[in-house]
Every structure is written in C-alpha cells, then in structure tokens.
Design an enzyme around this catalytic site. Structure first.
Site, PDB file in Angstrom:
ATOM      1  N   ASN A 245       0.841  -1.205   0.000  1.00 44.87           N
ATOM      2  CA  ASN A 245       0.000   0.000   0.000  1.00 44.87           C
ATOM      3  C   ASN A 245       0.870   1.246   0.000  1.00 44.87           C
ATOM      4  O   ASN A 245       0.363   2.363   0.056  1.00 44.87           O
ATOM      5  CB  ASN A 245      -0.899   0.012   1.247  1.00 44.87           C
ATOM      6  CG  ASN A 245      -2.040  -0.980   1.117  1.00 44.87           C
ATOM      7  OD1 ASN A 245      -2.707  -1.043   0.097  1.00 44.87           O
ATOM      8  ND2 ASN A 245      -2.246  -1.773   2.158  1.00 44.87           N
ATOM      9  N   ASN A 246       2.181   1.049  -0.048  1.00 47.04           N
ATOM     10  CA  ASN A 246       3.131   2.157   0.036  1.00 47.04           C
ATOM     11  C   ASN A 246       3.415   2.679  -1.390  1.00 47.04           C
ATOM     12  O   ASN A 246       4.058   2.009  -2.194  1.00 47.04           O
ATOM     13  CB  ASN A 246       4.414   1.618   0.710  1.00 47.04           C
ATOM     14  CG  ASN A 246       5.506   2.654   0.816  1.00 47.04           C
ATOM     15  OD1 ASN A 246       5.564   3.594   0.027  1.00 47.04           O
ATOM     16  ND2 ASN A 246       6.390   2.454   1.777  1.00 47.04           N
TER      17      ASN A 246
ATOM     18  N   LYS B 262       6.999   2.817  -2.534  1.00 50.33           N
ATOM     19  CA  LYS B 262       7.606   1.536  -2.885  1.00 50.33           C
ATOM     20  C   LYS B 262       7.185   1.054  -4.262  1.00 50.33           C
ATOM     21  O   LYS B 262       7.999   0.510  -5.003  1.00 50.33           O
ATOM     22  CB  LYS B 262       7.261   0.482  -1.834  1.00 50.33           C
ATOM     23  CG  LYS B 262       8.442   0.259  -0.911  1.00 50.33           C
ATOM     24  CD  LYS B 262       8.163  -0.573   0.271  1.00 50.33           C
ATOM     25  CE  LYS B 262       7.509  -1.877   0.012  1.00 50.33           C
ATOM     26  NZ  LYS B 262       7.394  -2.679   1.244  1.00 50.33           N
TER      27      LYS B 262
ATOM     28  N   ASP C  33       9.433  -7.974   1.752  1.00 47.53           N
ATOM     29  CA  ASP C  33       9.584  -7.548   3.131  1.00 47.53           C
ATOM     30  C   ASP C  33      11.038  -7.130   3.287  1.00 47.53           C
ATOM     31  O   ASP C  33      11.941  -7.838   2.857  1.00 47.53           O
ATOM     32  CB  ASP C  33       9.211  -8.658   4.109  1.00 47.53           C
ATOM     33  CG  ASP C  33       8.916  -8.090   5.483  1.00 47.53           C
ATOM     34  OD1 ASP C  33       8.155  -7.102   5.572  1.00 47.53           O
ATOM     35  OD2 ASP C  33       9.453  -8.592   6.481  1.00 47.53           O
TER      36      ASP C  33
ATOM     37  N   PHE D  27      13.284   7.347   1.599  1.00 46.83           N
ATOM     38  CA  PHE D  27      12.337   7.202   2.704  1.00 46.83           C
ATOM     39  C   PHE D  27      13.011   6.403   3.821  1.00 46.83           C
ATOM     40  O   PHE D  27      14.157   5.982   3.707  1.00 46.83           O
ATOM     41  CB  PHE D  27      11.041   6.520   2.238  1.00 46.83           C
ATOM     42  CG  PHE D  27      11.200   5.046   1.925  1.00 46.83           C
ATOM     43  CD1 PHE D  27      11.828   4.630   0.766  1.00 46.83           C
ATOM     44  CD2 PHE D  27      10.726   4.075   2.798  1.00 46.83           C
ATOM     45  CE1 PHE D  27      11.976   3.278   0.480  1.00 46.83           C
ATOM     46  CE2 PHE D  27      10.874   2.714   2.521  1.00 46.83           C
ATOM     47  CZ  PHE D  27      11.497   2.325   1.358  1.00 46.83           C
ATOM     48  N   GLY D  28      12.272   6.204   4.894  1.00 44.42           N
ATOM     49  CA  GLY D  28      12.748   5.350   5.985  1.00 44.42           C
ATOM     50  C   GLY D  28      14.101   5.782   6.529  1.00 44.42           C
ATOM     51  O   GLY D  28      14.338   6.962   6.814  1.00 44.42           O
ATOM     52  N   TYR D  29      14.995   4.815   6.647  1.00 42.87           N
ATOM     53  CA  TYR D  29      16.312   5.059   7.249  1.00 42.87           C
ATOM     54  C   TYR D  29      17.339   5.586   6.241  1.00 42.87           C
ATOM     55  O   TYR D  29      18.523   5.664   6.556  1.00 42.87           O
ATOM     56  CB  TYR D  29      16.838   3.765   7.886  1.00 42.87           C
ATOM     57  CG  TYR D  29      15.936   3.206   8.959  1.00 42.87           C
ATOM     58  CD1 TYR D  29      16.048   3.618  10.283  1.00 42.87           C
ATOM     59  CD2 TYR D  29      14.946   2.266   8.657  1.00 42.87           C
ATOM     60  CE1 TYR D  29      15.213   3.113  11.269  1.00 42.87           C
ATOM     61  CE2 TYR D  29      14.105   1.752   9.634  1.00 42.87           C
ATOM     62  CZ  TYR D  29      14.246   2.180  10.930  1.00 42.87           C
ATOM     63  OH  TYR D  29      13.415   1.690  11.908  1.00 42.87           O
TER      64      TYR D  29
ATOM     65  N   LYS E  59      20.310   4.989  -6.174  1.00 42.56           N
ATOM     66  CA  LYS E  59      19.905   4.113  -5.073  1.00 42.56           C
ATOM     67  C   LYS E  59      19.443   2.759  -5.613  1.00 42.56           C
ATOM     68  O   LYS E  59      19.851   1.715  -5.124  1.00 42.56           O
ATOM     69  CB  LYS E  59      18.792   4.759  -4.238  1.00 42.56           C
ATOM     70  CG  LYS E  59      18.336   3.841  -3.104  1.00 42.56           C
ATOM     71  CD  LYS E  59      17.149   4.331  -2.306  1.00 42.56           C
ATOM     72  CE  LYS E  59      16.665   3.211  -1.387  1.00 42.56           C
ATOM     73  NZ  LYS E  59      15.426   3.518  -0.673  1.00 42.56           N
TER      74      LYS E  59
ATOM     75  N   ARG F 102      16.506  -3.677  -2.542  1.00 40.99           N
ATOM     76  CA  ARG F 102      15.317  -3.943  -3.356  1.00 40.99           C
ATOM     77  C   ARG F 102      15.701  -4.095  -4.824  1.00 40.99           C
ATOM     78  O   ARG F 102      15.198  -4.969  -5.527  1.00 40.99           O
ATOM     79  CB  ARG F 102      14.292  -2.820  -3.149  1.00 40.99           C
ATOM     80  CG  ARG F 102      12.882  -3.184  -3.510  1.00 40.99           C
ATOM     81  CD  ARG F 102      11.840  -2.182  -2.995  1.00 40.99           C
ATOM     82  NE  ARG F 102      11.788  -2.153  -1.550  1.00 40.99           N
ATOM     83  CZ  ARG F 102      12.337  -1.192  -0.788  1.00 40.99           C
ATOM     84  NH1 ARG F 102      12.925  -0.172  -1.333  1.00 40.99           N
ATOM     85  NH2 ARG F 102      12.284  -1.279   0.516  1.00 40.99           N
TER      86      ARG F 102
HETATM   87  P1  IMP Z   1       9.079  -2.880   4.004  1.00 41.62           P
HETATM   88  O1  IMP Z   1       8.935  -4.254   4.523  1.00 41.62           O
HETATM   89  O2  IMP Z   1       9.761  -2.843   2.671  1.00 41.62           O
HETATM   90  O3  IMP Z   1       7.799  -2.102   4.043  1.00 41.62           O
HETATM   91  O4  IMP Z   1      10.094  -2.088   4.947  1.00 41.62           O
HETATM   92  C1  IMP Z   1       9.885  -1.990   6.357  1.00 41.62           C
HETATM   93  C2  IMP Z   1      10.644  -0.806   6.868  1.00 41.62           C
HETATM   94  O5  IMP Z   1      12.051  -0.981   6.636  1.00 41.62           O
HETATM   95  C3  IMP Z   1      10.286   0.513   6.206  1.00 41.62           C
HETATM   96  O6  IMP Z   1       9.165   1.113   6.804  1.00 41.62           O
HETATM   97  C4  IMP Z   1      11.562   1.317   6.453  1.00 41.62           C
HETATM   98  O7  IMP Z   1      11.573   1.813   7.769  1.00 41.62           O
HETATM   99  C5  IMP Z   1      12.650   0.263   6.327  1.00 41.62           C
HETATM  100  N1  IMP Z   1      13.134   0.201   4.920  1.00 41.62           N
HETATM  101  C6  IMP Z   1      12.935  -0.770   4.006  1.00 41.62           C
HETATM  102  N2  IMP Z   1      13.514  -0.473   2.834  1.00 41.62           N
HETATM  103  C7  IMP Z   1      14.098   0.738   3.006  1.00 41.62           C
HETATM  104  C8  IMP Z   1      14.854   1.587   2.138  1.00 41.62           C
HETATM  105  O8  IMP Z   1      15.089   1.325   0.954  1.00 41.62           O
HETATM  106  N3  IMP Z   1      15.283   2.740   2.696  1.00 41.62           N
HETATM  107  C9  IMP Z   1      15.031   3.088   3.982  1.00 41.62           C
HETATM  108  N4  IMP Z   1      14.327   2.361   4.814  1.00 41.62           N
HETATM  109  C10 IMP Z   1      13.854   1.165   4.345  1.00 41.62           C
END
Ligand code: IMP
Length: 212
Positions: A12-13, A16, A72, A162-164, A185, A191
């Site tokens: 839902n992101n 992503k 994930d 995004f994220g970290y 990136k 990913r």
């Molecule tokens: P997801 O499972 O891909 O949704 O990632 C879970 C969490 O990991 C995200 O909400 C971010 O906090 C972190 N994360 C995953 N991939 C990335 C990235 O490419 N950059 C920064 N944080 C990430």
C-alpha cells in the site's frame, strides 16, 4: 520478456510501488493493491523477512488469482544484534513514522563504535506457474533476496528516499541513500538487487514472450 501480464505488487506504500516499477522497467508490469481493487493490510506476524513476504504474497494471490510479488525489507544493525530487522517499520513505536524511527536508531547507536549494517529485502512470488501453466515444481512460492552493506551515520544526511535512508551510507560511497538520485539508489539497493534476481530467474526459466 514483455510487459503484457500484470503482476500485483503487494504493497500500500506508493513510494515503494514507484521505486519497484522504476527498478523493473519494462520487464514486469506491476500494479498496486489499489489498482487491483484490494483494500487490505496483511498482518506481518512473521519473525523473518521470508515469512512476512510469503504471508503477503499468498494472501493477495488468493484474493486476486493474479501472479503476486510481495517484499519484506528492513535494516539490520550488527551492534544491535540485527535490530530493527523485521520490526524496522515500527521501531520508534506506533503510528509508523520515519522520523521517530531514525531518532530511536540514533539514540540506540550513541557512542557505538561498530556502525556496520545491512539493508535486506526478500521478495516472494506466488501464482506465477499457475498463470503460465509451468512445471508443478514451480507451484511452490519463489524467494529472491537482495542485501546491501553499509554504515549508520551519527546524523541524518539528505532528504530523498524514505525510511532510514538519511542514516545509511552504502559501503564504498560518500553519500547516504537519501542524498542519491533514485537511479543511483536503485542500482545498489537491497530492493534493486532482489528484483534483479527475480528478473534474471524469469529470463532464464521462461522463453521470450511467455512471462508476459
Ligand atoms: P518494508 O517491509 O519494505 O515495508 O520495509 C519496512 C521498513 O524498513 C520501512 O518502513 C523502512 O523503515 C525500512 N526500509 C525498508 N527499505 C528501506 C529503504 O530502501 N530505505 C530506507 N528504509 C527502508
């Protein structure tokens, strides 16, 4: 490989899905859950990236009957015994907030010498052989992994991604993920690598035109 067949990307992101579509280019035609007409949030109750990716891919495949890819991902920090790992999204508490996650990581890493960390992605594909009439051995879920090593900085740098991303500097580079263009990136990210594995698998397994 063409792009006629639609694959549901179980997220839902919106950030992503656009990142993933930029990575796969014309090799795969990814649609979001919203575009597939699905409005659910699959509970990520697994304790591994593999388990959570499988939960999402399986659930969405059962709802759509379309080939489905779920990912994930998370950040694994050596000095924190692999944390935040599968709990990366909610590390700083509910509701999910990238700023509080980064603040918590900075606090936990205060004074820590070993700054080594890895971003990891596991992709799970479900439903591909059913759509292609492939061999029965391929009815099993398929998994693809991507890892990128780097270090956690002592302050945030950059505003993209995004994220970290603002705290993570990949090995061999001067910039954090948040200071890089999307193309840069994606070319090195966890990913990006996981999708490259998937695309390589598809091109090796299925003849030209059959994947979609
Ligand atoms: P997801 O499972 O891909 O949704 O990632 C879970 C969490 O990991 C995200 O909400 C971010 O906090 C972190 N994360 C995953 N991939 C990335 C990235 O490419 N950059 C920064 N944080 C990430």
């Amino acid at each position: 490989m063409g792009n006629q067949m639609k694959w549901v990307f179980a997220t839902n992101n919106s950030h992503k899905i656009s990142e993933a579509q930029a990575i796969v280019g014309t090799n795969l035609n990814l649609i979001s859950l919203q575009e597939a007409g699905i409005d659910i949030d699959v509970d990520e109750t697994g304790t591994t990236f593999e388990a959570n990716a499988l939960l999402k891919a399986q659930a969405i495949f059962e709802l759509t009957g379309m080939p489905c890819v779920a990912d994930d991902s998370g950040l694994c920090v050596n000095a924190l015994n692999g944390a935040p790992g599968v709990y990366s999204a909610r590390y700083g508490g509910e509701p999910v907030n990238h700023r509080t996650n980064n603040d918590k990581l900075l606090t936990e890493m205060q004074g820590v010498q070993d700054r080594c960390a890895q971003f990891k992605t596991v992709l799970c594909v479900v439903g591909l052989p059913k759509m292609l009439g492939g061999g029965s051995e391929l009815y099993e879920p398929l998994f693809f992994e991507g890892v990128v090593a780097g270090e956690i900085l002592t302050e945030m740098n950059g505003v993209d991604g995004f994220g970290y991303d603002p705290l993570f500097r990949p090995e061999g580079y001067e910039q954090t993920f948040a200071e890089m263009s999307a193309e840069q990136k994606n070319a090195l990210s966890h990913r990006g690598k996981a999708f490259a594995e998937l695309i390589q698998f598809l091109s090796l397994t299925f003849s030209e035109g059959s994947v979609g």
